[in-house]
Design a protein around this motif. Sequence first.
Motif, PDB file in Angstrom:
ATOM      1  N   GLU A 105       0.729  -1.213  -0.087  1.00 49.14           N
ATOM      2  CA  GLU A 105      -0.148  -0.088  -0.028  1.00 49.14           C
ATOM      3  C   GLU A 105       0.940   1.301  -0.241  1.00 49.14           C
ATOM      4  O   GLU A 105       0.375   2.395  -0.504  1.00 49.14           O
ATOM      5  N   ILE A 106       1.888   1.129   0.532  1.00 48.53           N
ATOM      6  CA  ILE A 106       3.048   2.234   0.545  1.00 48.53           C
ATOM      7  C   ILE A 106       4.053   2.095  -0.491  1.00 48.53           C
ATOM      8  O   ILE A 106       4.902   1.089  -0.352  1.00 48.53           O
ATOM      9  N   MET A 107       4.260   3.282  -1.208  1.00 44.96           N
ATOM     10  CA  MET A 107       5.642   3.563  -1.826  1.00 44.96           C
ATOM     11  C   MET A 107       6.197   4.826  -1.528  1.00 44.96           C
ATOM     12  O   MET A 107       5.665   5.793  -1.548  1.00 44.96           O
ATOM     13  N   VAL A 108       7.365   4.719  -1.318  1.00 45.34           N
ATOM     14  CA  VAL A 108       8.356   5.743  -0.806  1.00 45.34           C
ATOM     15  C   VAL A 108       8.928   6.455  -1.967  1.00 45.34           C
ATOM     16  O   VAL A 108       9.411   5.794  -2.800  1.00 45.34           O
ATOM     17  N   TYR A 109       8.797   7.825  -1.986  1.00 44.87           N
ATOM     18  CA  TYR A 109       9.484   8.840  -3.052  1.00 44.87           C
ATOM     19  C   TYR A 109      10.164   9.583  -2.506  1.00 44.87           C
ATOM     20  O   TYR A 109       9.796  10.298  -1.565  1.00 44.87           O
ATOM     21  N   HIS A 110      11.370   9.721  -2.803  1.00 48.90           N
ATOM     22  CA  HIS A 110      12.397  10.886  -2.640  1.00 48.90           C
ATOM     23  C   HIS A 110      11.899  12.169  -2.962  1.00 48.90           C
ATOM     24  O   HIS A 110      11.921  12.138  -4.417  1.00 48.90           O
ATOM     25  N   PRO A 111      11.456  13.267  -2.735  1.00 47.57           N
ATOM     26  CA  PRO A 111      10.859  14.351  -3.302  1.00 47.57           C
ATOM     27  C   PRO A 111      11.928  15.083  -4.303  1.00 47.57           C
ATOM     28  O   PRO A 111      13.136  14.601  -4.226  1.00 47.57           O
ATOM     29  N   PHE A 151      -3.468   5.810  -9.221  1.00 49.52           N
ATOM     30  CA  PHE A 151      -3.361   4.896  -8.358  1.00 49.52           C
ATOM     31  C   PHE A 151      -4.007   5.157  -7.010  1.00 49.52           C
ATOM     32  O   PHE A 151      -3.205   5.224  -6.060  1.00 49.52           O
ATOM     33  N   PRO A 152      -5.434   5.136  -6.761  1.00 46.21           N
ATOM     34  CA  PRO A 152      -5.840   5.448  -5.648  1.00 46.21           C
ATOM     35  C   PRO A 152      -5.501   4.342  -4.472  1.00 46.21           C
ATOM     36  O   PRO A 152      -5.837   4.851  -3.381  1.00 46.21           O
ATOM     37  N   GLY A 153      -5.117   3.049  -4.819  1.00 47.55           N
ATOM     38  CA  GLY A 153      -4.941   2.234  -3.898  1.00 47.55           C
ATOM     39  C   GLY A 153      -3.685   2.315  -3.174  1.00 47.55           C
ATOM     40  O   GLY A 153      -3.126   1.439  -2.316  1.00 47.55           O
ATOM     41  N   ILE A 156       1.619   7.343  -1.802  1.00 49.01           N
ATOM     42  CA  ILE A 156       2.664   7.867  -2.244  1.00 49.01           C
ATOM     43  C   ILE A 156       3.358   8.465  -0.903  1.00 49.01           C
ATOM     44  O   ILE A 156       2.781   9.708  -0.328  1.00 49.01           O
ATOM     45  N   ALA A 157       4.163   7.971  -0.367  1.00 46.55           N
ATOM     46  CA  ALA A 157       4.948   8.613   1.084  1.00 46.55           C
ATOM     47  C   ALA A 157       6.155   9.159   0.791  1.00 46.55           C
ATOM     48  O   ALA A 157       7.054   8.702   0.491  1.00 46.55           O
ATOM     49  N   MET A 158       6.116  10.800   0.573  1.00 47.35           N
ATOM     50  CA  MET A 158       7.255  11.398   0.415  1.00 47.35           C
ATOM     51  C   MET A 158       8.281  11.611   1.568  1.00 47.35           C
ATOM     52  O   MET A 158       7.765  11.849   2.623  1.00 47.35           O
ATOM     53  N   GLU A 159       9.668  11.371   1.323  1.00 46.55           N
ATOM     54  CA  GLU A 159      10.376  11.283   2.369  1.00 46.55           C
ATOM     55  C   GLU A 159      11.231  12.303   2.685  1.00 46.55           C
ATOM     56  O   GLU A 159      11.713  13.230   1.576  1.00 46.55           O
ATOM     57  N   ASN A 160      11.277  12.800   3.883  1.00 45.88           N
ATOM     58  CA  ASN A 160      12.090  14.048   4.314  1.00 45.88           C
ATOM     59  C   ASN A 160      13.727  14.048   3.925  1.00 45.88           C
ATOM     60  O   ASN A 160      14.226  12.836   4.174  1.00 45.88           O
ATOM     61  N   ALA A 161      14.337  14.775   3.299  1.00 47.24           N
ATOM     62  CA  ALA A 161      15.712  14.506   2.677  1.00 47.24           C
ATOM     63  C   ALA A 161      16.853  14.863   3.651  1.00 47.24           C
ATOM     64  O   ALA A 161      16.598  15.651   4.659  1.00 47.24           O
ATOM     65  N   ARG A 162      17.952  14.328   3.593  1.00 46.93           N
ATOM     66  CA  ARG A 162      19.098  14.966   4.539  1.00 46.93           C
ATOM     67  C   ARG A 162      19.843  15.725   3.665  1.00 46.93           C
ATOM     68  O   ARG A 162      19.958  16.073   2.532  1.00 46.93           O
ATOM     69  N   PRO A 163      20.473  16.872   4.676  1.00 48.99           N
ATOM     70  CA  PRO A 163      21.468  17.889   3.941  1.00 48.99           C
ATOM     71  C   PRO A 163      22.580  17.389   3.681  1.00 48.99           C
ATOM     72  O   PRO A 163      23.468  16.412   4.184  1.00 48.99           O
ATOM     73  N   ARG A 188      -4.321  15.201  -1.221  1.00 44.03           N
ATOM     74  CA  ARG A 188      -4.816  13.724  -1.589  1.00 44.03           C
ATOM     75  C   ARG A 188      -4.753  12.963  -0.075  1.00 44.03           C
ATOM     76  O   ARG A 188      -3.506  12.888   0.221  1.00 44.03           O
ATOM     77  N   ASP A 189      -5.609  12.120  -0.030  1.00 49.32           N
ATOM     78  CA  ASP A 189      -5.273  11.374   0.850  1.00 49.32           C
ATOM     79  C   ASP A 189      -4.264  10.313   0.933  1.00 49.32           C
ATOM     80  O   ASP A 189      -3.776   9.970   1.678  1.00 49.32           O
ATOM     81  N   ASN A 190      -4.127   9.938  -0.307  1.00 50.45           N
ATOM     82  CA  ASN A 190      -3.228   8.913  -0.468  1.00 50.45           C
ATOM     83  C   ASN A 190      -1.668   9.479  -0.840  1.00 50.45           C
ATOM     84  O   ASN A 190      -0.906   9.044  -1.646  1.00 50.45           O
ATOM     85  N   VAL A 191      -1.502  10.668  -0.763  1.00 50.38           N
ATOM     86  CA  VAL A 191      -0.181  11.541  -0.756  1.00 50.38           C
ATOM     87  C   VAL A 191       0.039  12.013   0.689  1.00 50.38           C
ATOM     88  O   VAL A 191      -0.578  12.924   1.232  1.00 50.38           O
ATOM     89  N   GLY A 192       1.278  11.192   1.174  1.00 47.45           N
ATOM     90  CA  GLY A 192       1.597  11.770   2.627  1.00 47.45           C
ATOM     91  C   GLY A 192       3.180  11.699   2.720  1.00 47.45           C
ATOM     92  O   GLY A 192       3.677  12.059   1.780  1.00 47.45           O
ATOM     93  N   MET A 193       3.435  11.491   3.784  1.00 48.38           N
ATOM     94  CA  MET A 193       5.038  11.706   4.403  1.00 48.38           C
ATOM     95  C   MET A 193       5.567  10.480   4.677  1.00 48.38           C
ATOM     96  O   MET A 193       4.985   9.626   5.760  1.00 48.38           O
TER      97      MET A 193
END
Length: 308
Positions: A105-111, A151-153, A156-163, A188-193
């Motif tokens: 259900e979760i896919m991690v994406y580096h912003p 892809f409503p199911g 997309i979990a956007m990950e905080n980045a390192r400096p 969107r409910d299916n875009v988070g962190m």
Amino acid sequence: MLKIGSNISEVRIDGNLDHLCRDLDAFQEFGLTAAEIGVHGTDVIRNGKLDLKRIADIQKILNRYPFSYSVHAPNPLNLMDEEDFDLHVDVMRSSLEFTQAIGAEIMVYHPGRFQAEESFGPLGKIVSSEERCRRLLDLEAEILLNFASEFPGQTIAMENARPYRYHSPYCYAETISALQDQVERINRDNVGMTLDFGHLHMAAKFYGFAEIAAVKQVAHLIRHCHVHDNFGGTVYHTDKQQTHQIPLGKGDSHMPVGWGNIDFASIFSCFLDQYQGLLITELRGRYFAATGESAANLLYITENLQAA
């Protein structure tokens, strides 16, 4: 009950599905209940396209295990890359299709990055104009909005980045507040962190913001967690040799929980009572033998908080 797992290291797997089985077997022995599959370790996407036979082979393997799965999209994926934008969109779509195919259900994406990490040079960062940064943020938000609808199911979990010393801010998501702005803008409910504890710790030290206050502000957006340890020191991007950096307390070391100085209990106390996602102790391959120890330390912290 929270599910605790670990990442399948792309360096250890390196495209060999026998190695995938080996590490999943070890995860069972460690007592884990979840696993995060890095698309980039499986060779299932090549030049933006899914290999359907290979995805079927991976499905058969994953179905043999009782884990809950999450997926990590390839690290270089960058929806702000204007030179190869169509290719990056293809990789994003294929990553979501892979997530769907394995039942995660979760896919991690580096912003998106204003400057790709692979372009870092010895002279430091490339300064982007405010107009360019706004345009790239618009571009990323638009395509993520489209994918959230397609892809409503999947979340997309956007990950905080390192400096990175001398290069930051190469990515807006180095600061939690800026990532929050983009997530809420997409709305969107299916875009988070994805809250990455190690990246948070480094960024808080680098930029001088309070970790606890930052996490409280985004608690309602956290859908996934990468839990690993470090000492908060930043490094120059090209110096990746961990054995030289750890004695100095520097680097995004992805050490087992309890090996660094992150205050996990205080951070978890900001959101654990409302959290429904997986806890992935995201370690570098060199710490594989300590995966069970890291998971046990994480379980101890979270159980004590829940019992309090």
